[in-house]
Design a protein around this motif. Structure first.
Motif, PDB file in Angstrom:
ATOM      1  N   ILE A  37      -9.453 -77.458  29.970  1.00  0.00           N
ATOM      2  CA  ILE A  37      -8.216 -76.610  29.724  1.00  0.00           C
ATOM      3  C   ILE A  37      -7.578 -77.002  29.242  1.00  0.00           C
ATOM      4  O   ILE A  37      -6.603 -76.639  28.360  1.00  0.00           O
ATOM      5  CB  ILE A  37      -7.931 -76.320  31.482  1.00  0.00           C
ATOM      6  N   PHE A  38      -7.315 -78.286  28.900  1.00  0.00           N
ATOM      7  CA  PHE A  38      -6.287 -78.570  28.291  1.00  0.00           C
ATOM      8  C   PHE A  38      -6.415 -79.652  27.090  1.00  0.00           C
ATOM      9  O   PHE A  38      -5.750 -79.553  25.861  1.00  0.00           O
ATOM     10  CB  PHE A  38      -5.703 -80.125  28.561  1.00  0.00           C
ATOM     11  N   ARG A  39      -7.684 -79.525  26.517  1.00  0.00           N
ATOM     12  CA  ARG A  39      -8.239 -79.769  25.044  1.00  0.00           C
ATOM     13  C   ARG A  39      -8.743 -78.541  24.158  1.00  0.00           C
ATOM     14  O   ARG A  39      -8.376 -78.790  23.174  1.00  0.00           O
ATOM     15  CB  ARG A  39      -9.665 -80.630  25.390  1.00  0.00           C
ATOM     16  N   ASN A  40      -8.996 -77.735  25.334  1.00  0.00           N
ATOM     17  CA  ASN A  40      -9.331 -76.521  24.220  1.00  0.00           C
ATOM     18  C   ASN A  40      -7.858 -75.600  23.603  1.00  0.00           C
ATOM     19  O   ASN A  40      -7.934 -74.591  23.536  1.00  0.00           O
ATOM     20  CB  ASN A  40     -10.306 -76.442  24.836  1.00  0.00           C
ATOM     21  N   THR A  41      -7.103 -75.496  24.294  1.00  0.00           N
ATOM     22  CA  THR A  41      -6.058 -74.854  24.029  1.00  0.00           C
ATOM     23  C   THR A  41      -4.964 -75.791  23.180  1.00  0.00           C
ATOM     24  O   THR A  41      -4.403 -76.929  22.972  1.00  0.00           O
ATOM     25  CB  THR A  41      -4.825 -74.164  24.838  1.00  0.00           C
ATOM     26  N   PRO A  42      -3.955 -75.353  22.113  1.00  0.00           N
ATOM     27  CA  PRO A  42      -3.375 -76.193  21.115  1.00  0.00           C
ATOM     28  C   PRO A  42      -1.692 -77.066  22.210  1.00  0.00           C
ATOM     29  O   PRO A  42      -1.538 -76.263  22.915  1.00  0.00           O
ATOM     30  CB  PRO A  42      -2.537 -75.620  19.971  1.00  0.00           C
ATOM     31  N   LEU A  43      -1.643 -78.305  21.777  1.00  0.00           N
ATOM     32  CA  LEU A  43      -0.469 -78.439  22.223  1.00  0.00           C
ATOM     33  C   LEU A  43       0.833 -77.807  21.592  1.00  0.00           C
ATOM     34  O   LEU A  43       2.090 -77.810  22.757  1.00  0.00           O
ATOM     35  CB  LEU A  43      -0.336 -79.815  21.577  1.00  0.00           C
ATOM     36  N   ILE A  44       0.533 -77.605  20.897  1.00  0.00           N
ATOM     37  CA  ILE A  44       2.380 -76.691  20.870  1.00  0.00           C
ATOM     38  C   ILE A  44       2.828 -75.110  21.858  1.00  0.00           C
ATOM     39  O   ILE A  44       3.020 -75.247  22.442  1.00  0.00           O
ATOM     40  CB  ILE A  44       2.326 -76.264  19.147  1.00  0.00           C
ATOM     41  N   LEU A  45       1.331 -74.855  21.942  1.00  0.00           N
ATOM     42  CA  LEU A  45       1.357 -73.922  23.086  1.00  0.00           C
ATOM     43  C   LEU A  45       1.943 -74.069  23.850  1.00  0.00           C
ATOM     44  O   LEU A  45       2.263 -73.716  24.974  1.00  0.00           O
ATOM     45  CB  LEU A  45       0.281 -72.926  22.655  1.00  0.00           C
ATOM     46  N   GLN A  46       1.066 -75.687  24.384  1.00  0.00           N
ATOM     47  CA  GLN A  46       1.452 -76.125  26.025  1.00  0.00           C
ATOM     48  C   GLN A  46       3.116 -76.333  26.089  1.00  0.00           C
ATOM     49  O   GLN A  46       3.294 -76.330  27.084  1.00  0.00           O
ATOM     50  CB  GLN A  46       0.214 -77.185  26.006  1.00  0.00           C
ATOM     51  N   LEU A  47       2.846 -77.069  24.583  1.00  0.00           N
ATOM     52  CA  LEU A  47       4.387 -76.601  24.776  1.00  0.00           C
ATOM     53  C   LEU A  47       5.729 -76.190  24.952  1.00  0.00           C
ATOM     54  O   LEU A  47       6.204 -76.328  25.840  1.00  0.00           O
ATOM     55  CB  LEU A  47       4.856 -77.829  23.357  1.00  0.00           C
ATOM     56  N   PHE A  48       5.409 -74.998  24.049  1.00  0.00           N
ATOM     57  CA  PHE A  48       6.225 -73.319  24.560  1.00  0.00           C
ATOM     58  C   PHE A  48       5.582 -73.766  26.127  1.00  0.00           C
ATOM     59  O   PHE A  48       6.828 -72.867  26.536  1.00  0.00           O
ATOM     60  CB  PHE A  48       5.481 -72.386  23.496  1.00  0.00           C
ATOM     61  N   PHE A  49       4.535 -73.349  26.459  1.00  0.00           N
ATOM     62  CA  PHE A  49       5.002 -73.014  27.703  1.00  0.00           C
ATOM     63  C   PHE A  49       5.646 -73.679  29.010  1.00  0.00           C
ATOM     64  O   PHE A  49       6.134 -72.963  29.650  1.00  0.00           O
ATOM     65  CB  PHE A  49       3.205 -72.889  28.398  1.00  0.00           C
ATOM     66  N   TRP A  50       5.573 -75.061  28.580  1.00  0.00           N
ATOM     67  CA  TRP A  50       6.545 -75.701  29.384  1.00  0.00           C
ATOM     68  C   TRP A  50       8.044 -75.664  29.690  1.00  0.00           C
ATOM     69  O   TRP A  50       8.874 -75.829  30.814  1.00  0.00           O
ATOM     70  CB  TRP A  50       5.630 -77.398  29.274  1.00  0.00           C
ATOM     71  N   TYR A  51       8.104 -75.607  28.273  1.00  0.00           N
ATOM     72  CA  TYR A  51       9.351 -74.849  28.108  1.00  0.00           C
ATOM     73  C   TYR A  51      10.108 -74.140  28.135  1.00  0.00           C
ATOM     74  O   TYR A  51      11.279 -74.574  29.119  1.00  0.00           O
ATOM     75  CB  TYR A  51       9.734 -75.609  26.321  1.00  0.00           C
ATOM     76  N   ALA A  52       9.190 -72.600  28.083  1.00  0.00           N
ATOM     77  CA  ALA A  52       9.081 -72.013  29.209  1.00  0.00           C
ATOM     78  C   ALA A  52       9.957 -71.842  30.306  1.00  0.00           C
ATOM     79  O   ALA A  52      10.615 -71.375  31.503  1.00  0.00           O
ATOM     80  CB  ALA A  52       8.782 -70.277  28.828  1.00  0.00           C
ATOM     81  N   LEU A  53       8.687 -72.524  30.889  1.00  0.00           N
ATOM     82  CA  LEU A  53       8.557 -72.653  32.858  1.00  0.00           C
ATOM     83  C   LEU A  53       9.608 -73.080  33.284  1.00  0.00           C
ATOM     84  O   LEU A  53      10.233 -73.243  34.562  1.00  0.00           O
ATOM     85  CB  LEU A  53       7.402 -73.651  32.991  1.00  0.00           C
ATOM     86  N   SER A  54      10.418 -74.240  32.358  1.00  0.00           N
ATOM     87  CA  SER A  54      10.690 -75.156  32.736  1.00  0.00           C
ATOM     88  C   SER A  54      12.356 -74.480  32.700  1.00  0.00           C
ATOM     89  O   SER A  54      13.470 -75.466  33.665  1.00  0.00           O
ATOM     90  CB  SER A  54      11.251 -76.420  31.485  1.00  0.00           C
ATOM     91  N   GLY A  55      12.612 -73.258  32.551  1.00  0.00           N
ATOM     92  CA  GLY A  55      13.640 -72.492  32.598  1.00  0.00           C
ATOM     93  C   GLY A  55      13.398 -71.892  33.706  1.00  0.00           C
ATOM     94  O   GLY A  55      14.991 -71.803  34.530  1.00  0.00           O
ATOM     95  N   LEU A  56      12.971 -72.032  34.755  1.00  0.00           N
ATOM     96  CA  LEU A  56      12.814 -72.181  35.588  1.00  0.00           C
ATOM     97  C   LEU A  56      13.418 -72.673  37.218  1.00  0.00           C
ATOM     98  O   LEU A  56      13.657 -72.488  38.062  1.00  0.00           O
ATOM     99  CB  LEU A  56      11.144 -71.406  36.139  1.00  0.00           C
ATOM    100  N   LEU A  57      13.086 -74.294  36.478  1.00  0.00           N
ATOM    101  CA  LEU A  57      13.690 -74.402  37.512  1.00  0.00           C
ATOM    102  C   LEU A  57      14.916 -74.834  37.931  1.00  0.00           C
ATOM    103  O   LEU A  57      15.930 -74.213  37.442  1.00  0.00           O
ATOM    104  CB  LEU A  57      13.894 -76.754  36.248  1.00  0.00           C
ATOM    105  N   PRO A  58      15.665 -74.878  39.389  1.00  0.00           N
ATOM    106  CA  PRO A  58      17.023 -74.226  39.936  1.00  0.00           C
ATOM    107  C   PRO A  58      17.920 -75.085  39.316  1.00  0.00           C
ATOM    108  O   PRO A  58      17.946 -76.742  38.663  1.00  0.00           O
ATOM    109  CB  PRO A  58      16.236 -75.032  41.181  1.00  0.00           C
ATOM    110  N   ALA A  59      18.693 -74.974  40.390  1.00  0.00           N
ATOM    111  CA  ALA A  59      20.551 -74.832  39.566  1.00  0.00           C
ATOM    112  C   ALA A  59      20.367 -76.864  40.529  1.00  0.00           C
ATOM    113  O   ALA A  59      20.058 -76.661  41.361  1.00  0.00           O
ATOM    114  CB  ALA A  59      21.441 -73.727  39.366  1.00  0.00           C
ATOM    115  N   GLN A  60      21.742 -77.317  40.117  1.00  0.00           N
ATOM    116  CA  GLN A  60      21.784 -78.093  40.264  1.00  0.00           C
ATOM    117  C   GLN A  60      22.056 -78.537  41.904  1.00  0.00           C
ATOM    118  O   GLN A  60      21.678 -79.890  43.021  1.00  0.00           O
ATOM    119  CB  GLN A  60      23.277 -78.528  39.639  1.00  0.00           C
TER     120      GLN A  60
END
Lengths: 358, 456
Positions: free
Chosen positions: B188-211
């Motif tokens: 899974i991790f080798r066969n998708t571009p790093l930059i796509l994964q980075l965008f994904f994690w970045y978007a996902l980090s928007g779901l982190l809870p408030a303080q």
């Protein structure tokens, strides 16, 4: 390395009791790992199944509230936006052209992968024909197709365009660099070696940035050209320096006697390389070459960062506009699946070739 | 068959041509004859034997002067001329590029030079290891970017190595479920571009809870949309730097003692004793620095504490840094896992069987036989992968991590000194990567098989 890898037992299809015990409960640690990993697998599979299918929303007209109520994936975003992801800003009524163009590239790549086509002439003819069909379909302006400028190209077709041009320019360039680096003229070999090592030490993004922004300063106006082609040239250079080292490695693997025999036959440099050394070098370097193609396919996605609408950028645009901002996971999964199909296919093919060439 | 036909045809054509090489310019093509070939043959044989014995120098020179008017036929002269042409072409190209650049810069009214490095930037850096303000000069901000790149690169390199080792060992273990999980991860991790994964994690980090609703683990770690909060030491950055340096130096000395060939006549026990001593000294120095560094009235360890809506104390790792390091480590880990797997599979079966025959325990078999042998075949590929990893930190620009690339990109838009900034960017990556390649090559030399092909 080769012998050891092949002497390992192949993945078992039918397990005897003893194999089962060895594979699952060899020791206490192994039993623990079996339970942990199986638990993880089942848990992941269940979550994925629920998210992607059981609780997912598929209807094209679903809204945010409907999707939230479902609780799972909201595939409506793909149903609504797949054209943007695949074709970018390309005019809506001409999407069939873009799709056909993609198909022509895919067919060309599949043809090139067949050993029947591994002759220099056939390779060149196939790839150039495939690319020409692609280009005519995309650009138009002939055969009654309306003209569509490069600025409007996007999505998967742009990714495939970049990949194919990079391969088409990069490959001859790589061969040239490899030959120059192996040259008997010390100055030429040193300068080429320096160029190759320098470019290899730089990140790809730096090179893209240089070609997109710095080149207009350095080149005279007539050579500047369109930004897309400059960036593609930068990518091709990057591909070429890596591929050149792969080819050079292959050339070092060709037995010395081959070159000496060719010299003894009185073959000039051109024929010695073209008929004797390079074909054998390519055969040796084939697995590494395919790997390089795989990497360069994934690296085309970097053009997103210098402002092009390739697959990744149009995917980003697909969920960032309008009411779909919440559905980014679905869009990324869809894009990842597209990349995965291409990359996984190519890399499996590479592994197959590697096994066959042993 | 076809190939042979081509060869023989071209060989024939060529040998016809080659025989008359010297006379080519005098005579037309028709005059090439077998007679020329016969004339030339003894000569070339003679030249060959001259070279071999190193005798008859005079004769050779005489012949050289005789054919001097066919200068291009002389091999050495031809080589010289080609290189001269190549060099002149190169110089002309460089001068042309320089002139065009000068002209273009003049036309746009940009003054070039590195004077801007001492002007203050006027913009703020998001993530920095050292204190920074908008008034700081460009050179300082560039230095910060450089340090950030190094920091992110080294941390993700360490994490990726750990992930890769675990996953790689899982892929070659006997346990089938572990193999399946590891293979899934790698594919899974080798066969998708790093930059796509980075965008994904970045978007996902928007779901982190408030303080106020941050994830908490044992009251030590807190994760929320402001970043990751860890317990830290209550000391200045300088102390921390000295601490890590003393540990690093101790580790380097230990590795050197174990690997160098200078001390190869030492007894193993002595070497181990020496290493232990060096290591203890390093740790002691680090502890002393820590104890000295913190103020008398404050505790040594600083826990993250919730104060109102915010957290104080401890270290805060900003979301950008966290995501970048996370994504690169996961992606790099998948690649390193493949390298580790390849390295262990490359260990000859005979070696392992011999270890069994000597009744080594499984652990001894692993630590004394398989690991060192695997490491030897892994290291060249690992060093390539590490260099790739450090280069990948430039993707931090996706998540707004101020590495050297982002600093340069911002600097270009703010100051317009494009060429200077690009030169700095390229220069710093050349320095990092060439140094790193040098270090890895030295490690590789130290553990490679001694003998054939060695320089010493």
């Amino acid at each position: 390395m080769r012998k050891a890898a092949s002497s390992l037992p192949p993945a078992p299809y039918f397990l005897s009791y003893r194999q089962l015990r060895r594979g699952f409960f060899n020791s206490w640690g192994s039993a623990l790992s079996t339970f942990l990993c199986l638990g993880l697998l089942i848990w992941l599979a269940w979550i994925l199944l629920r998210w992607a299918w059981l609780e997912a929303t598929f209807s094209t007209s679903a809204t945010f509230e409907v999707c939230r109520a479902g609780g799972g994936a909201c595939w409506s975003v793909i149903a609504n936006r797949w054209r943007i992801i695949l074709f970018g800003l390309y005019p809506h009524e001409s999407h069939w052209r873009s799709a056909l163009a993609c198909l022509s590239i895919i067919v060309t790549v599949i043809l090139i992968c067949l050993p029947v086509f591994w002759r220099v002439n056939r390779l060149i003819i196939t790839s150039v024909t495939g690319f020409a069909i692609f280009y005519i379909l995309m650009k138009g302006g002939v055969f009654g197709l309306p003209l569509i400028r490069e600025g409007q190209w996007g999505g998967l077709s742009l990714t495939l365009l970049i990949f194919s041009v990079v391969s088409l320019i990069g490959m001859p360039f790589a061969i040239m660099l490899a030959l120059l680096r192996n040259s008997s003229l010390p100055l030429v070999a040193k300068v080429t070696g320096g160029l190759i090592d320098t470019v290899r030490a730089l990140p790809m993004l730096t090179l893209l940035f240089t070609f997109a922004i710095v080149m207009p300063f350095v080149l005279p106006d007539m050579l500047v050209g369109e930004r897309l082609y400059r960036v593609i040239f930068g990518l091709a250079l990057y591909f070429a320096v890596y591929q050149a080292e792969i080819i050079r490695g292959g050339m070092q693997g060709v037995a010395k006697g081959q070159d000496e025999a060719a010299r003894a036959l009185g073959l000039p440099y051109r024929l010695r390389m073209g008929l004797v050394i390079l074909p054998q070098a390519f055969r040796i370097a084939l697995p590494a070459t395919i790997n390089q193609f795989v990497v360069s396919f994934m690296e085309t996605s970097l053009v997103t960062l210098v402002g092009f609408f390739d697959l990744l950028a149009s995917g980003n645009a697909a969920y960032r506009t309008g009411e779909w901002r919440f559905a980014f996971v679905e869009v990324y999964v869809f894009m990842a699946a597209i990349y995965f199909i291409f990359v996984f296919g190519l890399s499996r093919y590479g592994a197959y070739i590697e096994r066959k060439s042993r | 068959m076809k190939f042979r036909a081509i060869v023989s045809k071209s060989v024939k054509r060529f040998s016809d041509k080659n025989c008359g090489k010297n006379k080519e310019r005098e005579h037309s093509a028709q005059s090439i004859s077998a007679k020329n070939a016969l004339e030339r043959l003894p000569k070339s044989v003679k030249r060959f034997s001259d070279k071999r014995r190193g005798e008859n120098k005079g004769l050779e020179q005489e012949r050289d002067s005789k054919i001097a008017h066919f200068a291009l036929a002389d091999r050495r002269f031809r080589t010289f001329v080609y290189q001269l042409l190549f060099g002149v072409l190169l110089v002309i190209l460089l001068i042309a590029a320089a002139l065009t650049t000068y002209h273009n810069l003049q036309a746009q009214g940009i003054t070039s030079g590195f004077g801007f490095l001492w002007r203050s930037t006027g913009w703020n850096v998001g993530v920095a290891l050292l204190p920074v303000s908008a008034l700081d000069p460009y050179w300082y901000v560039i230095l910060l970017g450089f340090l950030n790149t190094l920091f992110a690169g080294l941390v993700s390199l360490l994490l990726a190595t750990m992930i890769g080792t675990v996953i790689g060992l899982a892929r070659i273990s006997d346990n089938i479920p572990a193999r399946i999980v590891a293979s899934l991860y790698v594919e899974i991790f080798r066969n998708t571009p790093l930059i796509l994964q980075l965008f994904f994690w970045y978007a996902l980090s928007g779901l982190l809870p408030a303080q106020t609703q941050s994830f908490e683990w044992a009251g030590l770690f807190y994760l929320n949309n402001r970043g990751l909060f860890l317990p830290g030491f209550n000391v200045s950055n300088l102390t921390l730097f000295l601490c890590s340096m003393s540990l690093l130096v101790a580790m380097i000395i230990v590795t050197w003692v174990l690997l160098t060939r200078w001390l190869r006549y030492w007894q193993v026990a002595h070497k181990r004793l020496c290493c232990l001593a060096v290591f203890l000294v390093g740790v002691l120095a680090a502890i002393l620095f820590l104890l000295q560094g913190h103020g008398a009235d404050t505790a040594l360890i600083d826990w993250p504490v919730r104060r109102g809506l915010n957290f104080t104390g401890g270290y805060r790792i900003q979301p950008e840094v966290m995501i970048l390091i996370f994504a690169i480590s996961l992606y790099g880990g998948a690649y390193i896992a493949e390298i580790v797997r390849g390295g262990f599979q490359a260990v000859g079966r005979g070696q392992i069987e011999a270890a069994h025959a000597l009744s080594l325990t499984p652990w001894q078999n692993f630590a004394l036989i398989r690991l060192p042998l695997a490491l030897r075949s892994m290291l060249p590929m690992l060093s390539n992968q590490y260099i790739w990893l450090i280069k990948a930190t430039t993707l931090g620009t996706v998540v707004g991590f101020t590495d050297i690339f982002l600093v340069v990109a911002t600097g270009i838009t703010q100051s317009g000194q494009t060429l200077e900034f690009i030169a700095i960017l390229m220069g710093s990556f050349l320095v990092i990567n060439l140094t790193f390649a040098r270090i890895m090559a030295a490690c590789n030399r130290a553990i490679a098989l001694k003998g054939y092909g060695d320089k010493k």
